[in-house]
Scaffold this active site. Structure first.
Site: not given
Ligand code: KE4
Length: 419
Positions: A144, A239, A267
């Site tokens: 993701y 990523d 994060k």
């Molecule tokens: P954000 O747009 O949520 O800050 O980041 C997207 C993203 C991009 N790349 C990786 C590897 C990620 O894991 C994420 C977002 N992770 C999720 C949890 N697996 C965020 C939690 C959520 O969606 O509420």
């Protein structure tokens, strides 16, 4: 466990927000209960609206590697607030944060600060396309990368065809340029390059997958991706939104000694505030406006408060290099307890997922074979006993520097006693 207040808040929240949440996984949909509403957090504990306190292994999905409300981060944010929240103009903190990031990830020769991991990845993909002049990208099933249209895809039939959107509202044409390979499967990547020579702008990968549950790269897989992209004039985009500053101060690229062309961070780099970043080789990033013709912008990019939180966090990590070996030891103890209880466990540093399946999980298909109903029962058992782990099988547990030995022991005892 009394969660009356959370349930009341949830009912009201649903009158204002889709599903009562601002991000789907918080809805607890896959664990069969209404979500908790958290009122406060400190160290390795969070407290909900009914006053229940839990040992927290979500850590806001990764940012809180120091634990919640770390004094250094809080004081840095408070101090910056006194000087104003946002200027929409340059400020010195941006330089300091970018220089600290680059000192630990020298592959990021030029860096752009943005406000979310989604934005970081989306922008890095655009830079890759702008620099190479190519349209196609390769991602991996089960990884993701945020919710930008072109990355909300699932493998086309047989993986060799263009992908299909896995979200409503994404026109088919938006995913035609996204190809999907199988994680830890070099042949699936070879086949795509054979079918699309000279057309692939980049391969984007979570260097340790953590969005199908934790699935570490098999030995040689990342090195293979580095080689095949170089052979074909494609870029390698790591990523590291989760792994950056999580697996080590140098992220996954530091752990495995691989130099990607582009990196996305999120994060931890924001210390719990909305800040993310992308960056890479100078000649690639010089394509980004205002230097180049790849457009990307943001009102709150490099926001002073978020920069203060991110900088304070990274400086703390620098001051305590022993933190990473301590995180590794703590998480290894949790993994041992889960294996003793008969669970399948994948761990990479302070990232961990338990799966309820007999087979080892090394890819998306393996993760999908796990019993999500059994996972839901496990989640609720832990929650009822004061431990808050990921409310979805396809997420990761995160361990922080604030997790005390006593709380790790307590969690291990609970896991071992789970039959
Ligand atoms: P954000 O747009 O949520 O800050 O980041 C997207 C993203 C991009 N790349 C990786 C590897 C990620 O894991 C994420 C977002 N992770 C999720 C949890 N697996 C965020 C939690 C959520 O969606 O509420």
């Amino acid at each position: 466990m009394n969660t009356t207040q959370s349930e009341k808040l949830y009912q009201t929240a649903m009158e204002y927000m889709p599903g009562g949440v601002n991000s789907p996984v918080r809805a607890f949909g896959s664990v069969g209960r209404s979500p908790l509403f958290i009122t406060s957090a400190s160290g390795d504990r969070i407290t909900d609206a009914d006053g229940n306190t839990y040992i927290d292994y979500v850590c806001s999905w990764g940012p809180d590697i120091l634990g919640h409300a770390h004094p250094s981060v809080i004081s840095a944010v408070k101090a910056q607030c006194e000087n104003g929240l946002t200027f929409g103009a340059c400020h010195a903190g941006e330089i300091e944060l970018a220089s600290v990031i680059r000192s630990h990830m020298p592959s990021m020769e030029l860096i752009r600060l943005v406000s979310s991991g989604t934005e970081a990845v989306m922008s890095a993909v655009r830079a890759a396309r702008g620099y190479t002049g190519r349209d196609l990208i390769v991602k991996f099933e089960g990884c993701y990368h945020g919710h930008s249209d072109g990355l909300l895809v699932k493998g086309g039939s047989g993986l060799l065809t263009g992908s299909i959107p896995n979200s409503a509202g994404v026109p088919r044409g938006f995913t035609d340029c996204t190809l999907v390979a199988a994680y830890n499967d070099p042949d699936s990547v070879e086949a795509l390059f054979a079918q699309h020579p000279d057309e692939i702008a980049c391969v984007i990968v979570e260097p340790c997958a953590a969005n199908m549950g934790v699935v570490p790269p098999k030995p040689g897989f990342l090195e293979f991706l580095r080689e095949i992209t170089q052979q074909h004039g494609a870029l390698l985009l790591f990523d590291e939104v989760i792994t950056g500053f999580r697996l080590g101060i140098g992220g996954a690229q530091g752990v495995w000694g691989i130099t990607p062309d582009l990196t996305a961070l999120g994060k931890i780099v924001g210390g719990g505030m909305p800040l993310a970043a992308y960056g890479g080789r100078r000649e690639i990033m010089e394509c980004v406006a205002p230097l180049g013709s790849v457009y990307q912008a943001g009102t709150l990019s490099g926001n002073p408060i978020a920069v203060a939180a991110g900088l304070a966090t990274l400086l703390e990590l620098e001051k305590h290099p022993e933190l990473y070996s301590e995180l590794d030891t703590k998480t290894a103890r949790l993994a041992d307890a889960a294996r003793t209880a008969g669970m399948q466990v994948n761990r990479c540093g302070s990232l961990m997922t338990v799966f309820f399946t007999d087979a080892e999980v090394t890819d998306h298909a393996g993760a999908m074979s796990s019993d999500t109903g059994a996972y839901a029962a496990y989640f609720n058992y832990l929650l009822e006993n004061g431990v808050y782990t990921a409310p979805s099988q396809f997420e990761a547990m995160f361990v922080s520097a604030a997790h005390t030995d006593a709380d790790i022991d307590r969690t291990c005892d609970l896991i071992r006693s789970y039959a």
